[in-house]
Every structure is written in C-alpha cells, then in structure tokens.
Design a protein around this motif. Structure first.
Motif, PDB file in Angstrom:
ATOM      1  N   GLN A   1     -10.800   4.551  -1.363  1.00 34.51           N
ATOM      2  CA  GLN A   1     -10.071   3.617  -2.211  1.00 34.51           C
ATOM      3  C   GLN A   1     -10.345   2.192  -1.785  1.00 34.51           C
ATOM      4  O   GLN A   1     -10.558   1.899  -0.609  1.00 34.51           O
ATOM      5  N   THR A   2     -10.330   1.282  -2.752  1.00 36.84           N
ATOM      6  CA  THR A   2     -10.437  -0.137  -2.459  1.00 36.84           C
ATOM      7  C   THR A   2      -9.057  -0.755  -2.585  1.00 36.84           C
ATOM      8  O   THR A   2      -8.107  -0.120  -3.039  1.00 36.84           O
ATOM      9  N   GLU A   3      -8.959  -2.015  -2.207  1.00 37.44           N
ATOM     10  CA  GLU A   3      -7.670  -2.696  -2.321  1.00 37.44           C
ATOM     11  C   GLU A   3      -7.242  -2.797  -3.785  1.00 37.44           C
ATOM     12  O   GLU A   3      -6.060  -2.840  -4.088  1.00 37.44           O
ATOM     13  N   LEU A   4      -8.206  -2.849  -4.697  1.00 40.54           N
ATOM     14  CA  LEU A   4      -7.858  -3.032  -6.103  1.00 40.54           C
ATOM     15  C   LEU A   4      -7.436  -1.746  -6.783  1.00 40.54           C
ATOM     16  O   LEU A   4      -6.546  -1.728  -7.632  1.00 40.54           O
ATOM     17  N   ASP A   5      -8.080  -0.598  -6.403  1.00 41.46           N
ATOM     18  CA  ASP A   5      -7.760   0.629  -7.122  1.00 41.46           C
ATOM     19  C   ASP A   5      -6.852   1.558  -6.320  1.00 41.46           C
ATOM     20  O   ASP A   5      -6.646   2.700  -6.704  1.00 41.46           O
ATOM     21  N   CYS A   6      -6.337   1.049  -5.197  1.00 38.39           N
ATOM     22  CA  CYS A   6      -5.482   1.893  -4.361  1.00 38.39           C
ATOM     23  C   CYS A   6      -4.228   2.299  -5.123  1.00 38.39           C
ATOM     24  O   CYS A   6      -3.452   1.467  -5.561  1.00 38.39           O
ATOM     25  N   SER A   7      -4.052   3.605  -5.317  1.00 37.07           N
ATOM     26  CA  SER A   7      -2.859   4.094  -6.009  1.00 37.07           C
ATOM     27  C   SER A   7      -1.783   4.438  -4.989  1.00 37.07           C
ATOM     28  O   SER A   7      -2.073   4.965  -3.931  1.00 37.07           O
ATOM     29  N   ARG A   8      -0.577   4.127  -5.334  1.00 38.28           N
ATOM     30  CA  ARG A   8       0.515   4.384  -4.399  1.00 38.28           C
ATOM     31  C   ARG A   8       0.807   5.872  -4.297  1.00 38.28           C
ATOM     32  O   ARG A   8       0.760   6.599  -5.278  1.00 38.28           O
ATOM     33  N   GLN A   9       1.127   6.273  -3.078  1.00 35.72           N
ATOM     34  CA  GLN A   9       1.705   7.577  -2.857  1.00 35.72           C
ATOM     35  C   GLN A   9       2.903   7.369  -1.958  1.00 35.72           C
ATOM     36  O   GLN A   9       2.944   6.438  -1.163  1.00 35.72           O
ATOM     37  N   TYR A  10       3.879   8.246  -2.072  1.00 36.77           N
ATOM     38  CA  TYR A  10       5.107   8.085  -1.328  1.00 36.77           C
ATOM     39  C   TYR A  10       5.332   9.293  -0.432  1.00 36.77           C
ATOM     40  O   TYR A  10       4.693  10.336  -0.588  1.00 36.77           O
ATOM     41  N   ILE A  11       6.235   9.129   0.533  1.00 35.80           N
ATOM     42  CA  ILE A  11       6.524  10.227   1.445  1.00 35.80           C
ATOM     43  C   ILE A  11       6.934  11.468   0.670  1.00 35.80           C
ATOM     44  O   ILE A  11       6.558  12.590   1.027  1.00 35.80           O
ATOM     45  N   SER A  12       7.700  11.295  -0.401  1.00 32.55           N
ATOM     46  CA  SER A  12       8.106  12.448  -1.203  1.00 32.55           C
ATOM     47  C   SER A  12       6.897  13.185  -1.771  1.00 32.55           C
ATOM     48  O   SER A  12       6.871  14.421  -1.823  1.00 32.55           O
ATOM     49  N   ASP A  13       5.855  12.439  -2.189  1.00 36.86           N
ATOM     50  CA  ASP A  13       4.632  13.068  -2.690  1.00 36.86           C
ATOM     51  C   ASP A  13       3.963  13.897  -1.597  1.00 36.86           C
ATOM     52  O   ASP A  13       3.454  14.992  -1.841  1.00 36.86           O
TER      53      ASP A  13
ATOM     54  N   TYR B   1       0.820  -1.209   0.000  1.00 38.92           N
ATOM     55  CA  TYR B   1       0.000   0.000   0.000  1.00 38.92           C
ATOM     56  C   TYR B   1       0.851   1.255   0.000  1.00 38.92           C
ATOM     57  O   TYR B   1       0.379   2.340  -0.293  1.00 38.92           O
ATOM     58  N   GLY B   2       2.117   1.125   0.387  1.00 39.93           N
ATOM     59  CA  GLY B   2       2.973   2.298   0.438  1.00 39.93           C
ATOM     60  C   GLY B   2       2.423   3.321   1.407  1.00 39.93           C
ATOM     61  O   GLY B   2       1.677   3.009   2.314  1.00 39.93           O
ATOM     62  N   THR B   3       2.786   4.584   1.198  1.00 40.79           N
ATOM     63  CA  THR B   3       2.256   5.655   2.038  1.00 40.79           C
ATOM     64  C   THR B   3       1.033   6.221   1.363  1.00 40.79           C
ATOM     65  O   THR B   3       1.055   7.305   0.782  1.00 40.79           O
ATOM     66  N   SER B   4      -0.061   5.492   1.397  1.00 35.68           N
ATOM     67  CA  SER B   4      -1.274   5.932   0.723  1.00 35.68           C
ATOM     68  C   SER B   4      -1.893   7.096   1.452  1.00 35.68           C
ATOM     69  O   SER B   4      -1.472   7.474   2.522  1.00 35.68           O
ATOM     70  N   SER B   5      -2.923   7.654   0.870  1.00 36.33           N
ATOM     71  CA  SER B   5      -3.492   8.886   1.407  1.00 36.33           C
ATOM     72  C   SER B   5      -4.419   8.626   2.582  1.00 36.33           C
ATOM     73  O   SER B   5      -5.539   9.077   2.631  1.00 36.33           O
ATOM     74  N   ALA B   6      -3.900   7.872   3.550  1.00 33.52           N
ATOM     75  CA  ALA B   6      -4.717   7.533   4.708  1.00 33.52           C
ATOM     76  C   ALA B   6      -4.972   8.740   5.591  1.00 33.52           C
ATOM     77  O   ALA B   6      -5.868   8.724   6.410  1.00 33.52           O
ATOM     78  N   TYR B   7      -4.146   9.785   5.448  1.00 35.23           N
ATOM     79  CA  TYR B   7      -4.362  10.975   6.273  1.00 35.23           C
ATOM     80  C   TYR B   7      -5.647  11.679   5.876  1.00 35.23           C
ATOM     81  O   TYR B   7      -6.210  12.446   6.632  1.00 35.23           O
ATOM     82  N   ASP B   8      -6.139  11.454   4.657  1.00 33.74           N
ATOM     83  CA  ASP B   8      -7.295  12.166   4.132  1.00 33.74           C
ATOM     84  C   ASP B   8      -8.565  11.578   4.722  1.00 33.74           C
ATOM     85  O   ASP B   8      -9.032  10.526   4.295  1.00 33.74           O
TER      86      ASP B   8
END
Length: 253
Positions: free
Chosen positions: A132-144, A12-19
């Motif tokens: 987001q679902t598990e299938l369409d979850c797009s990666r985001q990174y700390i740099s983003d 999942y990387g650093t996904s936009s869970a803060y949102d």
C-alpha cells in the motif's frame, strides 16, 4: 529517521502492517552499531566514575547491560539538539529502559521488546500493508482483525494477535491523550485498548511460535503488566519524546 505526529499515525489506523511485516523481537541490544558504542564511550568518558572502554562494552553482556543503565546516557540524548548520531534502536531502548525502570519494571528483555516495538511503530511503513502507498492505504480496525482471526491459519493468527497487542500498547501508551480525546467522539477508550492488548498477549504467551521465538515470557509479562507498561509509556510520551512538536531532531540510522 523522522518521527510521526499523532495525526499521521492515527490516520493510518490499524492497517494491515502484520501482512508480510517482520515480527517484533526483543533485539534492540543485538543491533547496536559502532556509532552507538562510540556515543556511549564519548558520553561516559566525561565522568571518571563511569569511564568505560570499548572492551567493557563488547566483551561481556552483563557489564554492557549495566553500563547502558547509566542515567548520563539518557541525559545526553535529551540534552543534545540537532542530529543525534545514534541508531533508532539504541535511542528507543535507552529511553524505554529509563521509564520502565522508573515504573519498577526491571526485566531487560521486556525493555528490549518495548524498544523494538517503539522503533517499528515509529515508522509509517509499519502502519500499512507492504503493497500500500500513503494515498491508497485503506483503513482497517482492530475489530476487523479480530474478525479475521476466525478464518486465519495458526501462523496468521499469531501475527494478527501480535499486531493487535502491540498496536494497542503503542496507541494507548504513546498517544494516550489523543486516544482519550477521540473516545469522547465515539472512538475506543484507553480501557478498550488495555483489555484487547492484555487478552491477545495472554493468548500469545502459550502459542508454539512464541515459544520457538523465545517470546512467550515477554508476552506473559505484557499480559500481566499491560497497565504498568502503558503508564510508563505515557510518561515517555509526555516527558521525553514530544512527538507532536516540530521535527527538528532526527537520528542517524
């Protein structure tokens, strides 16, 4: 509740869970359940020297905190196979408190925050955006996320920095071996996460929202002691959690 293995979390990387996700608070102890207190009573009733009553647990917060430091609770959690009838917040607080004390970190509020952090990040839903679902979850990174800070409102910036700090601590603490292996293939190393985590916690410690939420002292200590906390979480991951093993043990939330 079922624990995540390292590959699932890192996928999942650093996904936009803060949102839209709830902010992590130092509130594990405030959310213990009747089942948790029953577990304490049943565990400590076996020892005449540590026998406690429900009145002891509920009437005085200092007495309750002292009781929760009993090593027998850790032993009981680790020795029982199958399903533990305790809440996830109780589970993570007791284990976090145990390894933090071993590392010389005795601030209960900080241990409470770490327990809440582990509870939140052990759930896949906290590692992706709310829509987001598990299938369409797009990666985001700390740099983003750091780039996004330049166009964020003050409140958005607070949530972004809190997520970056918390994620950096979680990944470098719980999945440190996986992080080190990935760094050999060009990924961020432990030093990167320590630097980013310390920096964002330091900024958070002087933020007005942190003061309103009474977290400024927690963030300040995490900024100063990120390395020590991270190493304590390494111990937790290596000796107590075993997240990559067969998910045979679950909790009753």
């Amino acid at each position: 509740m079922r624990y995540l293995n390292a590959e699932l979390v890192l996928a999942y990387g650093t996904s936009s869970a803060y949102d839209g996700s709830p902010m992590i608070q130092a509130n594990c102890r405030a959310r213990f359940t009747a089942t948790d207190f029953d577990f304490v009573l049943r565990t400590l009733a076996r020892s005449p020297n540590e026998h406690v009553s429900l009145v002891d647990l509920l009437s005085d917060s200092e007495t309750r905190d002292s009781i929760l430091d009993s090593p027998r609770l850790v032993e009981a959690i680790l020795s029982r196979g199958g399903q533990l009838r305790i809440s996830s917040q109780f589970y993570f607080y007791i284990l976090a408190r145990h390894v933090m004390r071993d590392a010389g970190i005795t601030d209960r509020k900080l241990c409470d925050y770490i327990g809440s952090l582990l509870e939140k990040f052990s759930r896949a839903t906290f590692l992706r955006g709310p829509h987001q679902t598990e299938l369409d979850c797009s990666r985001q990174y700390i740099s983003d996320m750091l780039i996004a800070l330049s166009r964020a409102t003050p409140e958005e910036a607070f949530l972004l920095r809190a997520y970056v700090g918390n994620y950096s601590l979680f990944i470098s603490g719980i999945f440190h071996e996986n992080t080190q292996h990935r760094s050999l293939r060009g990924g961020p190393d432990i030093g990167f996460y320590e630097q980013i985590g310390r920096r964002n916690y330091h900024v958070l410690s002087s933020h007005a929202t942190a003061r309103r939420c009474e977290l400024n002292d927690v963030y300040a200590e995490l900024a100063d002691r990120f390395h020590q906390v991270r190493v304590a979480l390494n111990e937790l991951s290596d000796r107590l959690l075993h997240l990559d093993e067969d998910e045979s043990q679950s909790l009753v939330s």
